[in-house]
Every structure is written in C-alpha cells, then in structure tokens.
Design a protein around this motif. Structure first.
Motif, short mmCIF file in Angstrom:
data_model
loop_
_atom_site.label_atom_id
_atom_site.label_comp_id
_atom_site.label_asym_id
_atom_site.label_seq_id
_atom_site.Cartn_x
_atom_site.Cartn_y
_atom_site.Cartn_z
N UNK A 64 18.71 24.99 2.86
CA UNK A 64 19.82 24.06 2.60
C UNK A 64 19.32 22.92 1.71
N UNK A 65 20.10 22.61 0.68
CA UNK A 65 19.75 21.53 -0.23
C UNK A 65 20.87 20.51 -0.26
N UNK A 66 20.53 19.30 -0.69
CA UNK A 66 21.55 18.27 -0.87
C UNK A 66 21.29 17.55 -2.18
N UNK A 67 22.36 17.10 -2.81
CA UNK A 67 22.29 16.28 -4.03
C UNK A 67 23.10 15.02 -3.77
N UNK A 68 22.54 13.87 -4.09
CA UNK A 68 23.19 12.59 -3.80
C UNK A 68 23.07 11.64 -4.98
N UNK A 69 24.19 11.03 -5.36
CA UNK A 69 24.18 9.89 -6.29
C UNK A 69 24.61 8.67 -5.49
N UNK A 70 23.69 7.73 -5.30
CA UNK A 70 24.00 6.54 -4.51
C UNK A 70 24.78 5.51 -5.35
N UNK A 71 25.51 4.67 -4.66
CA UNK A 71 26.25 3.57 -5.29
C UNK A 71 25.35 2.34 -5.29
N UNK A 72 24.94 1.83 -6.48
CA UNK A 72 24.05 0.66 -6.50
C UNK A 72 24.68 -0.57 -5.84
N UNK A 73 26.01 -0.60 -5.76
CA UNK A 73 26.69 -1.74 -5.13
C UNK A 73 26.78 -1.61 -3.61
N UNK A 74 26.36 -0.46 -3.09
CA UNK A 74 26.41 -0.26 -1.63
C UNK A 74 25.06 0.27 -1.14
N UNK A 75 24.03 -0.57 -1.20
CA UNK A 75 22.71 -0.10 -0.75
C UNK A 75 22.70 0.25 0.73
N UNK A 76 21.92 1.26 1.06
CA UNK A 76 21.82 1.72 2.46
C UNK A 76 20.40 1.42 2.94
N UNK A 77 20.28 0.59 3.96
CA UNK A 77 18.97 0.21 4.48
C UNK A 77 18.38 1.35 5.32
N UNK A 78 17.07 1.51 5.25
CA UNK A 78 16.39 2.44 6.15
C UNK A 78 16.21 3.85 5.61
N UNK A 79 16.54 4.09 4.33
CA UNK A 79 16.37 5.43 3.77
C UNK A 79 14.88 5.75 3.62
N UNK A 80 14.48 6.89 4.13
CA UNK A 80 13.11 7.35 3.99
C UNK A 80 13.10 8.87 4.18
N UNK A 81 11.92 9.45 4.15
CA UNK A 81 11.75 10.89 4.39
C UNK A 81 12.40 11.24 5.74
#
Length: 199
Positions: free
Chosen positions: A28-45
C-alpha cells in the motif's frame, strides 16, 4: 550521505509505501500534498508512532492536506512483477489518483520511478520530509486496517498482531492451516510451504 535539498516549487508531493516485507496482502502506498497554511504538528516516520497516534494523525492529514490518495499493488501483481516493481507501480497509482498534479514528487528511500513530473528519492525521507511522513502514516494506517479485516476473516493466523510479516507465529499458522489466496506465492516462506504441500 547526501543532505536533503527541498525543491523550490509550491506543490510538493510526498510518497511512501508500507508492506514490502509481509507475506500476505497488497503493498500500500500513499501520496500527499500538504497545505502550507495548515501545518500538522507531530509528523514523523509512522513506525515511530503508536497505533493510536497514527490514527489521530491520519485523520488530521486527510482533513488538512491539499490532497491525498492511496495506491496499491495486489499479491498477484507482486508475484508477477516482483516486490520492487509492484511497489513502484503502487506509487505511480497513488500519485496518478491525486486531485491536484504535483510539481515535484519526493519518494522515501533510494530510488524513484517515472511519475510524469520531476521526482527525487530521499533516504530517511519519512523522518526528514513532512509530506513523506504524512504519506507513511496514511499508508501504514490503511494497510494495518486491511490486516485487521483479514484477521476477522482468518482469526487462526494472528494478522492483527504480526500484520502479515514473516514472524514465527505467522509461519506456524501457515504450516498448520495452509496458504491463503491472499498470500504472496513468490515469497520464499510461502513458496516453500506450497512445495511441501505438493510432496
């Protein structure tokens, strides 16, 4: 080691996979484009997060990313293509399914594939690149969910615990209960079990 250099473009897509090592189920794979105006705290491996935290972050990613998509390659495709080529196919499918075309694709690991847009591989990308971290989380949650579903269908195999990896418990279950249609027949432990059954 080459230091990670972020491309100077707006729409960066992170891509990661989960499930290259297991003996059963899709990669299973995922592709993500984040919104620079909505940062998400805590993203890691994703592997460094608890299951509960991964699930919480997956919901935040789905709500706040500009767009995201999953891709997959099924066991039959893995057996036909080999796991590396099947993983690249699943990655292309995830990127192709995005509602916005990225300007650049960053892939976790040391190799990439042809996405039709510029791409680069980033070693330890799931730690260094927020978009790849987000993709690793979505892919892990999606595949783990599938393993829980498989566990309900075949409780004797313990998929909820080992997630399809070749643990001693999983190998013992295959030996006792047989190879399932969802198993990857080209993977050595499964292939050996099938050969023994034919004797």
């Amino acid at each position: 080691m080459m230091l990670y250099q972020r491309p100077d473009v707006q729409l960066i897509c992170g891509v990661d996979e989960v499930g290259r090592g297991p003996l059963i189920g899709a990669v299973v794979t995922a592709a993500v484009i984040l919104d620079p105006n909505k940062p998400i705290a805590g993203l890691t491996d994703s592997k460094k997060l608890s299951e509960k935290r991964r699930t919480e972050l997956a919901e935040l990613i789905k709500q706040n990313a500009l767009c995201w998509a999953l891709g997959r390659a099924e066991p039959a495709e893995i057996d036909q293509l080999n796991i590396l080529h099947a993983t690249m196919l699943a990655m292309r499918r995830a990127v192709a399914a995005l509602s916005i075309q990225p300007e650049w694709v960053l892939v976790d690991g040391n190799r990439t594939t042809d996405f039709g847009v510029p791409a680069s591989a980033v070693v330890k990308g799931d730690l260094l690149v927020p978009e790849i971290s987000a993709a690793s989380i979505l892919a892990k949650v999606a595949r783990d969910t599938e393993m829980h579903t498989l566990h309900q269908a075949y409780p004797d195999y313990g998929f909820a615990a080992h997630k399809g990896y070749p643990t001693a418990a999983h190998l013992a279950a295959i030996s006792a209960h047989g190879v399932l249609s969802e198993h990857r027949r080209s993977f050595k432990p499964v292939r050996q079990m099938l050969e023994q059954q034919e004797l």
